[in-house]
Write a protein that holds these residues in place. Structure first.
Motif, PDB file in Angstrom:
ATOM      1  N   GLY A  51       0.834  -1.191   0.000  1.00  0.00           N
ATOM      2  CA  GLY A  51       0.000   0.000   0.000  1.00  0.00           C
ATOM      3  C   GLY A  51       0.867   1.238   0.000  1.00  0.00           C
ATOM      4  N   THR A  52       0.298   2.354   0.465  1.00  0.00           N
ATOM      5  CA  THR A  52       1.029   3.613   0.542  1.00  0.00           C
ATOM      6  C   THR A  52       0.870   4.195   1.940  1.00  0.00           C
ATOM      7  N   TYR A  53       1.757   5.140   2.280  1.00  0.00           N
ATOM      8  CA  TYR A  53       1.657   5.817   3.563  1.00  0.00           C
ATOM      9  C   TYR A  53       2.327   7.176   3.506  1.00  0.00           C
ATOM     10  N   SER A  54       1.958   8.032   4.445  1.00  0.00           N
ATOM     11  CA  SER A  54       2.705   9.247   4.738  1.00  0.00           C
ATOM     12  C   SER A  54       2.532   9.515   6.223  1.00  0.00           C
ATOM     13  N   CYS A  55       3.610   9.956   6.861  1.00  0.00           N
ATOM     14  CA  CYS A  55       3.564  10.283   8.282  1.00  0.00           C
ATOM     15  C   CYS A  55       4.572  11.381   8.557  1.00  0.00           C
ATOM     16  N   VAL A  56       4.424  12.027   9.720  1.00  0.00           N
ATOM     17  CA  VAL A  56       5.292  13.142  10.091  1.00  0.00           C
ATOM     18  C   VAL A  56       5.632  13.065  11.570  1.00  0.00           C
ATOM     19  N   GLY A  57       6.670  13.793  11.932  1.00  0.00           N
ATOM     20  CA  GLY A  57       6.947  14.027  13.340  1.00  0.00           C
ATOM     21  C   GLY A  57       7.434  12.839  14.140  1.00  0.00           C
ATOM     22  N   SER A  58       8.353  12.067  13.625  1.00  0.00           N
ATOM     23  CA  SER A  58       8.864  10.943  14.404  1.00  0.00           C
ATOM     24  C   SER A  58      10.192  11.307  15.055  1.00  0.00           C
ATOM     25  N   THR A  59      10.416  10.741  16.240  1.00  0.00           N
ATOM     26  CA  THR A  59      11.692  10.916  16.927  1.00  0.00           C
ATOM     27  C   THR A  59      12.397   9.581  17.123  1.00  0.00           C
ATOM     28  N   ASP A  87       8.498  11.709   6.743  1.00  0.00           N
ATOM     29  CA  ASP A  87       8.922  13.017   6.253  1.00  0.00           C
ATOM     30  C   ASP A  87       7.776  13.793   5.597  1.00  0.00           C
ATOM     31  N   GLY A  88       6.555  13.283   5.719  1.00  0.00           N
ATOM     32  CA  GLY A  88       5.397  13.945   5.138  1.00  0.00           C
ATOM     33  C   GLY A  88       5.134  13.591   3.690  1.00  0.00           C
ATOM     34  N   ALA A  89       6.093  12.927   3.031  1.00  0.00           N
ATOM     35  CA  ALA A  89       5.921  12.537   1.621  1.00  0.00           C
ATOM     36  C   ALA A  89       5.162  11.215   1.531  1.00  0.00           C
ATOM     37  N   LEU A  90       4.586  10.959   0.372  1.00  0.00           N
ATOM     38  CA  LEU A  90       3.880   9.704   0.128  1.00  0.00           C
ATOM     39  C   LEU A  90       4.883   8.634  -0.289  1.00  0.00           C
ATOM     40  N   HIS A  91       4.863   7.504   0.407  1.00  0.00           N
ATOM     41  CA  HIS A  91       5.766   6.381   0.143  1.00  0.00           C
ATOM     42  C   HIS A  91       4.950   5.107  -0.070  1.00  0.00           C
ATOM     43  N   THR A  92       5.570   4.094  -0.672  1.00  0.00           N
ATOM     44  CA  THR A  92       4.938   2.780  -0.779  1.00  0.00           C
ATOM     45  C   THR A  92       5.527   1.858   0.294  1.00  0.00           C
ATOM     46  N   TRP A  93       4.735   0.881   0.722  1.00  0.00           N
ATOM     47  CA  TRP A  93       5.210  -0.139   1.641  1.00  0.00           C
ATOM     48  C   TRP A  93       4.843  -1.503   1.077  1.00  0.00           C
ATOM     49  N   GLU A 119       8.823   5.417  20.215  1.00  0.00           N
ATOM     50  CA  GLU A 119       9.183   6.749  20.669  1.00  0.00           C
ATOM     51  C   GLU A 119       9.956   6.668  21.988  1.00  0.00           C
ATOM     52  N   PRO A 120      11.169   7.261  22.037  1.00  0.00           N
ATOM     53  CA  PRO A 120      11.953   7.202  23.274  1.00  0.00           C
ATOM     54  C   PRO A 120      11.342   8.092  24.358  1.00  0.00           C
ATOM     55  N   ARG A 121      11.042   7.489  25.495  1.00  0.00           N
ATOM     56  CA  ARG A 121      10.479   8.230  26.636  1.00  0.00           C
ATOM     57  C   ARG A 121      11.171   7.746  27.900  1.00  0.00           C
ATOM     58  N   GLY A 122      11.980   8.587  28.471  1.00  0.00           N
ATOM     59  CA  GLY A 122      12.655   8.234  29.708  1.00  0.00           C
ATOM     60  C   GLY A 122      13.580   7.030  29.556  1.00  0.00           C
ATOM     61  N   GLY A 123      14.167   6.881  28.377  1.00  0.00           N
ATOM     62  CA  GLY A 123      15.081   5.762  28.144  1.00  0.00           C
ATOM     63  C   GLY A 123      14.398   4.487  27.682  1.00  0.00           C
ATOM     64  N   LEU A 124      13.083   4.452  27.716  1.00  0.00           N
ATOM     65  CA  LEU A 124      12.339   3.261  27.301  1.00  0.00           C
ATOM     66  C   LEU A 124      11.513   3.590  26.062  1.00  0.00           C
ATOM     67  N   PRO A 125      11.703   2.842  24.959  1.00  0.00           N
ATOM     68  CA  PRO A 125      10.895   3.140  23.766  1.00  0.00           C
ATOM     69  C   PRO A 125       9.451   2.658  23.953  1.00  0.00           C
ATOM     70  N   LEU A 126       8.518   3.563  23.775  1.00  0.00           N
ATOM     71  CA  LEU A 126       7.098   3.239  23.896  1.00  0.00           C
ATOM     72  C   LEU A 126       6.419   3.384  22.535  1.00  0.00           C
ATOM     73  N   PRO A 127       5.432   2.534  22.249  1.00  0.00           N
ATOM     74  CA  PRO A 127       4.771   2.628  20.939  1.00  0.00           C
ATOM     75  C   PRO A 127       3.901   3.878  20.831  1.00  0.00           C
ATOM     76  N   ARG A 128       3.994   4.524  19.683  1.00  0.00           N
ATOM     77  CA  ARG A 128       3.124   5.644  19.329  1.00  0.00           C
ATOM     78  C   ARG A 128       2.534   5.316  17.965  1.00  0.00           C
ATOM     79  N   PHE A 129       1.218   5.247  17.898  1.00  0.00           N
ATOM     80  CA  PHE A 129       0.552   4.856  16.659  1.00  0.00           C
ATOM     81  C   PHE A 129       0.260   6.097  15.818  1.00  0.00           C
ATOM     82  N   HIS A 130       0.780   6.078  14.598  1.00  0.00           N
ATOM     83  CA  HIS A 130       0.566   7.194  13.679  1.00  0.00           C
ATOM     84  C   HIS A 130      -0.701   6.997  12.850  1.00  0.00           C
ATOM     85  N   ALA A 131      -0.966   5.768  12.398  1.00  0.00           N
ATOM     86  CA  ALA A 131      -2.151   5.502  11.569  1.00  0.00           C
ATOM     87  C   ALA A 131      -2.456   4.007  11.590  1.00  0.00           C
TER      88      ALA A 131
END
Length: 169
Positions: A51-59, A87-93, A119-131
């Motif tokens: 499919g395709t995707y676009s997302c923004v704001g990842s750390t 990066d906000g652009a449309l990509h394929t996956w 997403e790194p939070r206090g040294g522990l990566p926690l899941p953040r769902f974008h879509a």
């Protein structure tokens, strides 16, 4: 004569709103995720979804995961995973995975795909769902490439046509 002060107040409010920075008028970036209407399932149980995707704001690192479920079976089978670039652009996956059992066949199926950031939070990566996207798809047999020579191995057998699923809209 209360009309004149009311008009002056309304005009003053309109001018104040026009003086606000243009940032308030811009739309926030949209994160999207699509699943192609057709996936493949090979005779050895290898399933490919895309499919395709676009997302923004990842750390942190971002992945696209997918799973498939078919028929009355309530089990969802994980189908690979791939890295995503937010990066906000449309990509394929494209995710590929092999199901050991012969449970999945050509025909209608239900797919769920998710963009997840660790997403790194206090040294522990926690899941953040974008879509997240859920969609009915048709699994078909992979297209056969051109013959590799005049002889056909007995294990291959004749080419099979994919089963027809319900029309997708």
């Amino acid at each position: 004569m209360l009309l004149r002060p009311a008009l002056a107040a309304a005009a003053g409010a309109a001018l104040f709103l026009l003086a606000l920075p243009g940032q308030a008028a811009t739309a926030a970036p949209v994160e999207t995720l699509t699943v192609d209407a057709v996936g493949t399932v090979a005779a050895d149980g290898t399933v490919t979804l895309s499919g395709t995707y676009s997302c923004v704001g990842s750390t942190g690192p971002v992945f696209i995961s997918s799973n498939v479920q078919q028929g009355t079976n309530t089990v969802r089978y994980g189908i690979g995973g791939s890295r995503a670039v937010c990066d906000g652009a449309l990509h394929t996956w494209r995710n590929t995975g092999r199901i050991v059992t012969d449970t999945l066949k050509a025909g209608p199926a239900h797919v769920e795909a998710t963009i997840t950031e660790l997403e790194p939070r206090g040294g522990l990566p926690l899941p953040r769902f974008h879509a997240v996207r859920q969609q009915e798809v048709t699994l078909s047999l992979p297209a056969q490439g051109p013959a590799q020579g005049p002889a056909q191995s007995p294990a291959q057998g004749p080419a099979q046509s994919p089963a027809q699923g319900p029309a997708q809209g």
